[in-house]
Design a protein around this motif. Sequence first.
Motif: not given
Length: 506
Positions: A84-88, A92-96, A137-140, A406-412
């Motif tokens: 799920x972290x792979x999907x996340x 997270x690259x485009x979430x923001x 997909x759930x992770x995404x 927030x997106x950058x922090x989420x990616x990290x």
Amino acid sequence: MCPRKGIEGETSSDHLASDLSPDPENAKVKANKTPQVLACVAAAFGTLSSGAVNGWSAGTLTSLDADPDITMGTAENAWMASIISVGSLAGSVVAGRVMDKLGRRTTLLAMAPLLLLGWLTMALAPNFAVVLTGRAVCGLATAFLFSTGPVYCSEIPEARMRGRLGSVPSLFITFGVVLSYFAGAFFSWRVSCYVCCAPVLMMFLAMLFAPETPYWLLLKGRREDAEKVLRRLRGPEYNFDDEIEEMERKMTSVGKKMEYRELWRPRTRKPFLISLFMMTLQQVSGGNVLMMYTGTIFLSAGVLNHKLATVYTGIVQIIFTVLCVLLVDHFGRRPFIVLSTSVMGASTIMLGVYYLMKDVVGVAWPSWVPLATVLVAVSGYCLGCRTLPWLLSAELFNTTIRSTANTASLFYNRLLNLIVIQVYPFFAEAAGAYTVFFVHGGLCLLCALGSLLLVPETKGKSLEQIQEFFEGQAAKKSAPDDVEKPSPVGEAAGTGRGNRGFQKDV
């Protein structure tokens, strides 16, 4: 790294707590709380769904091991928990950019069918590969939910309620984790997937009736719509003129163009580094290892009924996350972070001692010892480590960069989560579980010290006040040694309230 001190010897965190006291006039205004609470709860159903995704492996790995159609080993267990972290990471690259383009509300609505697809793919999967695909997909989807939910809940409430309501998404993550624990304990892993679909549908229905945030509407130049939303959220008698003018003034001062390089500019660099520190703290604490491998940890520790013990863990999570949400606006963010990491560190080291005595020394302690130790560790984690990093990450930044930061922090955060969760079973197998927990406990205690020295107190401050504080620090840092340079924002407003009383950093 140590906190910067002014001439008077106060840390920057103390300055923020003392200089940016809540506006007494606003404190007397009686705004309607109910619409703010309902809107934040609607968005929080998204993180409830994400919590179910995160906790699913804890209660179902042992069930998957027993399924003749699913082949499981150390590598398969690691991937099932960490995929799920792979999907996340991908999301997270485009979430923001997505939440800034479509809006916070629309982004949450759009994630419901995607997350539902992931759960149904898992429930109907004929083999391990398809289950893994559904988990990805759930992770995404969770990347968007984790990123958008806290931002929505930081932009909806007034300042005096933001601590409690901004923590609601994290509270609902706990509810989701516990839901997955119960589903895994009382149903087969396939049926548990259907049970975990419920929050997705609840979020979609609730968000149909929730408003867009006034901050995003102003960001798009829709002042009239923003006023309507504020009137709906605060009540028809509430005077929000000062609030909306303050929002617009800050947007004018920082600009409306979202750029990642803004994160490293002086006015944003310090809050961004604090946000990254908080995400590091959350992952290295070992809390997510306990959350996602709960059943297998209890099984390896010799706990007699590991499924029931997992349910106990879920109940403890709810109790202490609720305590954090209810008390964070009274006691502040920093005390809870320090207490949380200290309890987590001490109890995780104690769990390492148990495994050392059991696996190396050969002394068998009673099975209630690891159960009690894990419950204490989880309670510490939920007092702050789980909740407050997301809240601080959402409230430290100005409106135009908030979603990007927030997106950058989420990616990290998701990258660290992937590493920690993927490495755990191999590390435990190679070096012993006691080594793993000694490492996590030691890092956790170091983070407690770092939190005491570095984390600012934002209790009761508006988003604009927090922003002015960091802008003032950046302005004075670049000023000559003998000149106190006022904040450009403060000058524009004719107040400089975010920087009054600050001395040059040394």
